[in-house]
Design an enzyme around this catalytic site. Structure first.
Site, short mmCIF file in Angstrom:
data_model
loop_
_atom_site.label_atom_id
_atom_site.label_comp_id
_atom_site.label_asym_id
_atom_site.label_seq_id
_atom_site.Cartn_x
_atom_site.Cartn_y
_atom_site.Cartn_z
N GLY A 1 0.73 -1.27 0.07
CA GLY A 1 0.24 0.11 0.01
C GLY A 1 0.88 1.20 -0.16
O GLY A 1 1.93 1.36 0.51
N CYS A 2 0.24 2.37 -0.40
CA CYS A 2 1.10 3.68 -0.54
C CYS A 2 1.45 4.00 0.87
O CYS A 2 2.47 4.35 1.09
CB CYS A 2 0.05 4.67 -1.27
SG CYS A 2 -1.59 4.69 -0.55
N TYR A 3 0.44 4.20 1.87
CA TYR A 3 0.86 4.67 3.06
C TYR A 3 1.75 3.76 3.93
O TYR A 3 2.70 4.17 4.44
CB TYR A 3 -0.49 4.59 4.01
CG TYR A 3 -1.40 5.97 3.91
CD1 TYR A 3 -2.64 5.65 3.72
CD2 TYR A 3 -1.11 7.02 4.46
CE1 TYR A 3 -3.66 6.81 3.73
CE2 TYR A 3 -1.78 8.16 4.35
CZ TYR A 3 -3.09 7.77 4.20
OH TYR A 3 -4.07 9.03 4.01
N ALA A 4 1.55 2.46 3.44
CA ALA A 4 2.59 1.16 4.02
C ALA A 4 3.90 1.35 3.65
O ALA A 4 4.88 1.24 4.36
CB ALA A 4 1.89 -0.15 3.76
N THR A 5 3.99 1.66 2.21
CA THR A 5 5.35 1.94 1.64
C THR A 5 5.99 3.04 2.16
O THR A 5 7.46 2.80 2.93
CB THR A 5 5.27 2.01 0.25
OG1 THR A 5 4.66 0.93 -0.42
CG2 THR A 5 6.63 2.45 -0.33
#
Length: 893
Positions: A710-714
């Site tokens: 995920g974007c936030y997770a990256t």
């Protein structure tokens, strides 16, 4: 209905309700589930007829798996459908929920309805009634917290309840839910005290037959909290009281009180995750902070649960968290249950019935020597100090061997729980007691145990060796931890006891993971709730010690002889790519990147809404949008038409297409690569996790199925990872994304007029990226995502507790060393800005400000959510898996 599913998933939260057997039971086929199948075909009718292995129910389970594991979802569906439909749940909805969270409520109820679950809804309208009375010039009057209801108030209330009920019914019908209003005829009542409170009722009976009939006919019952006397007089009843009486009549598995706050809170303002009344009630009620509404609520819930079966529990949750509360082990709000009193023993003779004890121990063992093993174990215990913990019916038993006799720490040797024990939550009670009585504890679990997450949550640290994982808590000194790890690495499980423990106790001690269950009983659950009486320790798991390894290498140029044996790089023709779900922002960005890629050709794009239209922005060839079905995908895979499938679909939707690829492979030597941009497979260990800067690139290069992070997770993982081994507590991530992160489908989170001058939280707890980051880093994090008015780009402000004093320069050097040579990670000095990362393909990390104590640092990270947060990272993974240079077609920072 698809929008309802999507909204329900985005509304995830944090903890849940009970522990269940890992051995899934078949879900019974009832009229309700049969009706669900019909509705499900209508719900997913966009892709024509599908094989049974791509069924609606499987898709629903996969969608729910976005907020929990598939195992959890299957178990709870099995539990909820194991009782008559009206006994699933009673949900009390307050008036404020109807005004402020109606869409979240209806989306959650629609999802339950879709999987064949029929909660009974009873609602109030208190805030609306106060407002209407004020407008009518009537000042609301209360005596002892109960509204005084005169004739005028009753008339206003009656009309209001009818209108609110109708609004809820209409909203549910819009989402495909058949609902039946019950504005009278369910609650029978007498006057509570006519002289004192006027037309206020005390419930004397419940007409549950009408509710049962509605559910049997496929309708959700929607009740107002109005009652009638024997002679037909309408009376006002408090909605909480009505819900309690309804629960007593139906005896449901769950009683849910929807709350704007999402739970009860302790003196420090922290949400109480779970309360075991049998163990904690007296202690709680003696606390100074338990007062006013909190005290009354706990007291009322205890009085209610005392009249209900032990399997019934009460949850106080936010309406948007209903799926997380019901279908995950960790839950969402505050769970209240009766629990069980625990007994203890320090010698075998303390057990009143030795045969019963043997029966408990043997249920975890198989084979002809099972009883002989149990007899040897009991002989061992007769000569060894231990302490056992169990409940009266012996549904649960834990045995701890104390420190000494070659054991450097106390060891959890046995923990066995029956199905009944799980349903009455004894497992959690036992572990809470263990943590109170044993400051330090060590135990082992098989590495492939499907429930490792539960153990990680209980532990402060872990290490893996030869297929076993050793967990511990309470061992905080670095020298002691290192010695523990060294001993385990050298000696394995033998280090947990004296020299003959390996031969005498191996089956009992090493089976701690499966001895939660035994052959026919449940295993440990995925995650645990934090308890109101027990402060949680910061989690430091195996990756905290493994991440000190050297930075991984990467491919920098395309090799005509691909390094990992992939065929496409050596072909004269480009790799053939199919994009499923091309309408969204991420799909458009990937199309743009593929257009300039020298070795990839976008052959197919699939979008139901755009089918038949020409693909704009792709210049290599003319491409027309298609509406590919899973059957089409299966046949294309069988023919070897595609080298890489990119799934750019919403969470929970791509499984039929992935299954179709699998099906096509069965009758073909061709094996394409799948890259999934959703969250569906990020927790599936059979899929490579595609974050090349933190995961071995060789693993990605050799994979045929890759879960794109995920974007936030990256950004969060890159922002925290270099400090995992230095963590002194839980990192807290405050994230803000541009509204492109909310997708193209209109919603409040991408409504520019609503966002202007505003910021909106996605969810306050339990966002799926919180679980993703915690799972990948091996350390729990707290994540609070928000959306703001700019279009693209994410900013994270991350507060990280440290386990030793460090300087800003020290920390910055750690990051520079860790990311040296990583072309898409840039370490900067000042806190990075969103506007500087927008439209770029990497991540910027900076800030590194340390507080006065030297034991907390704030790190900032920015990322373009559509590029490195999605499309660019996808292309990195495609390049690696197809044998091309990692950065081929990517403008590096």
């Amino acid at each position: 209905m698809l929008s309802a599913c999507a909204v329900a998933l985005r509304a995830g939260a944090r903890r849940s309700i009970r522990r269940l057997p890992s051995k899934s039971r078949a879900i019974p086929v009832t009229a309700a589930t049969a009706a669900t199948a019909v509705r499900g075909r209508r719900l997913f009718a966009s892709s024509a007829a599908r094989p049974t292995d791509l069924s609606t129910r499987g898709m629903i389970v996969q969608t729910l798996s976005s907020v929990g594991s598939k195992r959890e979802v299957q178990q709870y569906l099995s539990l909820f459908t194991s009782v008559s439909s009206q006994r699933f749940a009673v949900i009390k909805v307050g008036g404020a929920i109807l005004t402020d969270y109606l869409d979240e409520l209806c989306s959650s109820l629609a999802f339950l309805y879709t999987v064949g679950l029929y909660p009974v809804i009873v609602h109030g309208a208190g805030p609306q009634l106060n407002s209407l009375l004020e407008q009518a010039g009537v000042e609301p009057q209360f005596e002892e917290g109960i509204r005084v209801t005169d004739v005028k108030t009753l008339r206003v209330a009656r009309n209001l309840f009818l209108q609110e009920n109708l609004n809820l019914i209409n909203k549910l019908e819009e989402k495909g839910v058949h609902a039946q209003p019950f504005t009278t005829g369910i609650f029978r009542a007498d006057y509570l005290n006519k002289d004192k409170w006027g037309y206020v009722g005390k419930v004397t009976g419940v007409n549950k037959e009408s509710i049962e009939t509605a559910i049997q006919n496929g309708y959700l019952p929607i009740l107002t909290s109005m009652a009638e006397t024997e002679d037909g007089q309408i009376l006002n009843v408090n909605a909480d009281v009505a819900a309690a009486e309804l629960a007593r009549a139906l005896e449901p598995l769950k009683v849910v009180y929807l709350s704007e706050k999402g739970g009860l809170f302790d003196a420090a303002g922290q949400k109480i995750s779970a309360i075991n009344l049998d163990e904690e009630y007296d202690h709680l009620m003696s606390q100074a902070w338990v007062k006013y509404g909190t005290r009354l609520k706990i007291k009322e819930i205890k009085e209610l649960l005392d009249t209900l079966p032990r399997t019934t529990s009460v949850a106080i949750i936010h309406p948007g968290d209903l799926q997380k509360e019901l279908f995950t082990d960790s839950g969402a709000g505050t769970l209240i249950r009766r629990g069980n009193k625990l007994l203890s023993a320090t010698s075998v003779s303390d057990f009143k019935d030795l045969e019963t004890l043997k029966a408990v121990l043997i249920r975890d063992r198989e084979g002809p020597d099972a009883m002989a093993t149990v007899d040897k174990y009991l002989e061992f215990l007769k000569d060894t100090p231990f302490k056992a913990y169990y409940d009266g019916p012996m549904n649960a038993l834990a045995i701890v061997l104390p420190r000494g006799n070659g054991r450097p720490q106390a060891t959890l040797a046995t923990l066995t729980i029956t199905k009944s024990g799980w349903l009455t939550h004894v497992a959690d009670n036992i572990f809470t007691t263990l943590q109170k009585e044993h400051p330090q504890l060590v135990w082992t679990v098989k590495e492939d145990d499907e429930n490792l997450g539960w153990f990680f949550d209980k532990a402060d640290g872990s290490i893996t060796r030869d297929g076993s994982v050793m967990f511990w808590y309470g061992i905080e000194g670095s020298d002691e931890v290192m010695q523990l790890m060294k001993d385990f690495t050298l000696h394995g499980r033998a280090m947990l006891g004296d020299s003959n423990l390996e031969s005498r106790l191996d089956r009992a001690a090493s089976n701690a993971s499966r001895s939660f269950a035994g052959p026919a009983a449940p295993r440990a659950a995925q995650q645990a709730r934090a308890y109101s009486t027990l402060a949680r320790r910061p989690a430091l798991s195996a990756p905290a010690f493994s991440q000190t390894q050297a930075r991984r290498g990467y491919v920098t140029t395309t090799n005509p002889n691909p390094p990992y044996g992939k065929k496409n790089a050596s072909k004269s023709q480009p790799a053939r790519v199919a994009l499923i779900g091309a309408r969204g922002y991420t799909g458009q960005e990937l199309i743009r990147l593929l257009d300039s890629h020298p070795n990839m050709d976008l052959c197919h794009v699939s979008s139901r809404e755009l089918a038949g239209k020409k693909l704009e922005g792709y210049t290599k060839r003319d491409v027309v949008y298609e509406n590919l079905s899973p059957e089409d995908v299966r046949d294309m895979e069988k023919r070897g038409d595609i080298d890489c499938w990119v799934m750019a679909l919403p969470n929970g939707v791509c499984k039929p297409f992935v299954d179709a690829v699998y099906e096509g492979r069965k009758s073909s030597s061709h094996k394409s690569v799948i890259v999934d941009l959703s969250a569906d497979y990020r927790f599936d260990k059979t899929w490579a996790y595609g974050l090349p800067e933190l995961v071995a690139r060789a693993d990605i290069a050799q994979a045929t199925q890759i879960a794109n992070p995920g974007c936030y997770a990256t950004a969060a993982q890159l922002g925290i990872s270099p400090l995992v081994e230095h963590l002194g507590g839980m990192p807290h991530i405050f994230g803000v994304s541009g509204y492109s992160g909310a997708g193209t489908k209109p919603s409040p989170k991408n409504d520019v007029s609503l966002l202007t001058g505003n910021i909106i939280p996605y969810s306050l707890t339990g966002h799926i990226h919180e679980r993703e980051v915690s799972s990948q880093l091996g350390a729990n994090v707290a994540f609070i995502p928000h959306v703001a008015v700019w279009f693209r780009g994410i900013h994270h402000t991350i507060s990280i507790p440290l386990n030793k004093t460090m300087t800003s320069r020290d920390i910055r050097q750690i990051y520079q060393d860790r990311y040296a040579g990583e072309k898409l990670v840039k370490v900067v000095g000042e806190a990075p800005l969103v506007k500087n990362i927008s439209g770029k393909h990497g991540v910027e990390i900076g800030g590194f400000e340390v507080d006065k104590s030297g034991k907390r640092v704030v790190v900032c990270a920015t990322i373009d959510n559509l590029l490195k947060g999605a499309a660019t990272q996808c292309l990195q993974n495609m390049n690696l898996a197809l044998g091309y240079a990692e950065y081929e077609g990517i403008p590096v920072m």
